[in-house]
Design a protein around this motif. Structure first.
Motif, short mmCIF file in Angstrom:
data_model
loop_
_atom_site.label_atom_id
_atom_site.label_comp_id
_atom_site.label_asym_id
_atom_site.label_seq_id
_atom_site.Cartn_x
_atom_site.Cartn_y
_atom_site.Cartn_z
N SER A 129 -10.07 -7.26 -2.71
CA SER A 129 -10.50 -7.64 -4.06
C SER A 129 -9.31 -7.65 -5.02
CB SER A 129 -11.57 -6.65 -4.54
OG SER A 129 -11.92 -6.92 -5.88
N PHE A 130 -8.46 -6.63 -4.93
CA PHE A 130 -7.27 -6.57 -5.79
C PHE A 130 -6.33 -7.74 -5.49
CE2 PHE A 130 -2.89 -5.55 -6.59
CZ PHE A 130 -2.91 -4.98 -7.86
N HIS A 145 -4.23 4.91 -4.72
CA HIS A 145 -5.68 5.14 -4.84
C HIS A 145 -6.00 6.25 -5.83
CE1 HIS A 145 -4.18 8.06 -2.10
NE2 HIS A 145 -5.35 8.56 -1.73
N VAL A 189 -12.50 -3.07 1.29
CA VAL A 189 -13.15 -3.69 0.13
C VAL A 189 -12.22 -3.78 -1.07
CG1 VAL A 189 -15.07 -3.51 -1.50
CG2 VAL A 189 -15.41 -2.89 0.91
N SER A 190 -11.68 -2.66 -1.50
CA SER A 190 -10.89 -2.63 -2.74
C SER A 190 -9.59 -3.42 -2.62
CB SER A 190 -10.58 -1.19 -3.14
OG SER A 190 -11.77 -0.47 -3.34
N THR A 234 -13.82 2.86 2.28
CA THR A 234 -13.89 1.41 2.10
C THR A 234 -12.73 0.87 1.25
OG1 THR A 234 -15.33 1.65 0.14
CG2 THR A 234 -16.40 1.43 2.30
N TRP A 235 -11.73 1.72 0.97
CA TRP A 235 -10.60 1.28 0.13
C TRP A 235 -9.88 0.10 0.77
CZ3 TRP A 235 -5.28 0.73 -0.16
CH2 TRP A 235 -4.71 0.73 -1.45
N THR A 236 -9.54 0.22 2.04
CA THR A 236 -8.80 -0.85 2.71
C THR A 236 -9.66 -2.09 2.92
OG1 THR A 236 -7.36 0.72 3.86
CG2 THR A 236 -7.57 -1.47 4.84
N ASP A 246 0.86 -1.19 0.00
CA ASP A 246 0.00 0.00 0.00
C ASP A 246 0.89 1.24 0.00
OD1 ASP A 246 -1.69 2.09 0.51
OD2 ASP A 246 -2.53 1.27 2.37
N VAL A 261 -5.71 1.50 -7.66
CA VAL A 261 -6.87 0.72 -7.20
C VAL A 261 -7.95 1.72 -6.81
CG1 VAL A 261 -7.71 -1.02 -5.59
CG2 VAL A 261 -5.32 -1.08 -6.36
N ARG A 262 -8.96 1.82 -7.63
CA ARG A 262 -9.97 2.86 -7.43
C ARG A 262 -11.10 2.35 -6.54
NH1 ARG A 262 -8.92 7.15 -10.64
NH2 ARG A 262 -7.59 6.83 -12.46
N ASN A 263 -11.73 3.33 -5.86
CA ASN A 263 -12.90 3.03 -5.04
C ASN A 263 -13.71 4.31 -4.92
OD1 ASN A 263 -14.56 2.74 -2.50
ND2 ASN A 263 -13.61 0.72 -2.53
#
Length: 393
Positions: free
Chosen positions: A86-87, A48, A82-83, A78-80, A12, A71-73
């Motif tokens: 998923s990535f 992001h 969910v996104s 919810t980036w950490t 990250d 990695v877009r959201n």
């Protein structure tokens, strides 16, 4: 023949897009070195937003052997959660490295770097909402992660005490000053810089976000106390952006009639800091609490004398190369300032030499090697054993 990578490691890197903080310095120095030190691994650096939106120069990223992914959201909140998972699932990541907050559910082992627990030791330094979230999320993240990295034994002890995680779960990888922090010997360049900043007279320097934890109110009171006994005292230059409850600092300057003695420089970018450290008589860093305290090493690397605190990680970093004071005592800070003020040239050179020697014992390359070993420890067992057998440069 193309050999498959031993591990795919996602990191990250969102802090790369922000202005300089300790978190940004850490991740930038780490990813500069990891691909070259462990070429057997694949590295994926996750952002992001596009690199073009970075507050600082990131052109050097193009030279690294790594993949950069945005990695877009729709919602940063919810980036950490969910996104990121998923990535990781989609790209077959073997180990994920984050700072502080880990995803609640992740398909691969997670390593987190927790630089400090200041939200617990000095909660008044944080807005109430941030404090509440950190006090709940950081202990959860420390227990959820497969390994926790931190920069000092002081923070390691805090993690064991506060987050209730086993000592063996934590890896201490001390940080270092960036290579740009070297003495600026060009007298003409320094003179021009000082004129531009209104710092022609000798000055002491404070560096850091203007917030209660940096202890600037006590520093100002100690400075005022020294001024009452000796008018031949350097100016005080304070470099840093405004943080939480910064107005108290400005009020203190006005209350003690220090307007002519104190210069607020605002945020200072990385490329300017070596000039500032080189021009300063000393760095004053009596912080109440630090997870590591990078400015101490930065200043020493540039030849500045250092006054810092005798608490948390700062004695680990400064060693015997700095003047240590009790940050809770105005009298102790004032005594330290007086010691600085009365050092003769021989004494200054001796302390400066100790500073250079101390700073040279820290290395980002060592930090990166230790971090790569943490990845190996966190990886699934079959990958970890393969990584152990891989040749290293």
């Amino acid at each position: 023949m193309h050999l498959s990578p031993i591990m795919r490691i996602a990191i990250d890197c969102r802090t790369l897009l922000e202005r300089k903080t300790g978190d940004r310095t850490y991740i930038a120095n780490l990813i500069r070195r990891l691909p070259g030190l462990t070429p057997e691994n694949d590295y994926l650096f996750l952002l992001h937003r596009p690199l073009q939106e970075a507050a600082e120069d990131t052109s050097w990223l193009a030279c690294l052997r790594a993949e950069i992914h945005v990695v877009r959201n729709p919602s940063p909140r919810t980036w950490t959660a969910v996104s990121l998972p998923s990535f990781v699932r989609k790209h077959g990541v073997d180990v994920l490295h984050v700072q502080y907050i880990v995803p609640p559910v992740c398909p691969c082992p997670v390593v987190t770097t927790i630089h400090d627990l200041s939200f617990y030791r000095f909660p008044q330094s944080f807005p109430p909402r941030d404090r509440f979230l950190l006090q709940h999320l950081i202990p959860f993240s420390a227990r959820k992660a497969h390994r926790v990295i931190t920069g000092s034994d002081s923070t390691r002890r805090d993690l064991v005490e506060i987050c209730r995680i086993p000592d063996g779960h934590i890896c201490v990888t001390p940080y270092a000053a960036d290579a740009i922090f070297q003495p600026v010997a060009d007298a003409s360049r320094l003179r021009t810089f000082r004129q531009q900043r209104g710092l022609e007279s000798p000055f002491w320097l404070s560096v850091g976000v203007l917030q209660p934890r940096k202890n600037l109110t006590r520093l100002l009171r100690a400075y005022h106390q020294v001024l009452q006994k000796n008018r031949d005292v350097p100016l005080l230059a304070i470099a840093g952006k405004r943080g939480w409850i910064a107005t108290d600092i400005f009020r203190e300057v006005v209350r003690m009639h220090l307007n002519e003695r104190v210069r607020f420089l605002g945020y200072v970018p990385d490329e300017v800091l070596p000039l500032l450290y080189s021009a300063a008589e000393a760095l004053l860093y009596p912080s109440l609490y630090e997870g590591f305290g990078l400015p101490v090493l930065e200043a020493m690397s540039c030849g500045a004398l250092v006054l810092t605190s005798n608490t948390s990680s700062m004695p680990e970093v400064a060693g015997d190369a700095g003047i240590l004071v009790d940050p809770l005592s105005v009298d102790s800070i004032a005594d330290g300032l007086s010691r600085l003020l009365h050092l003769d040239e021989r004494g200054r050179q001796e302390v400066r030499g100790k500073g250079f020697e101390r700073a040279s014992t820290f290395s980002w390359e060592r930090t990166a090697r230790q971090t790569a070993e943490v990845y190996r420890q966190a990886a699934p067992r079959d990958l970890a054993s393969t990584a152990l057998d891989a040749p290293h440069p």
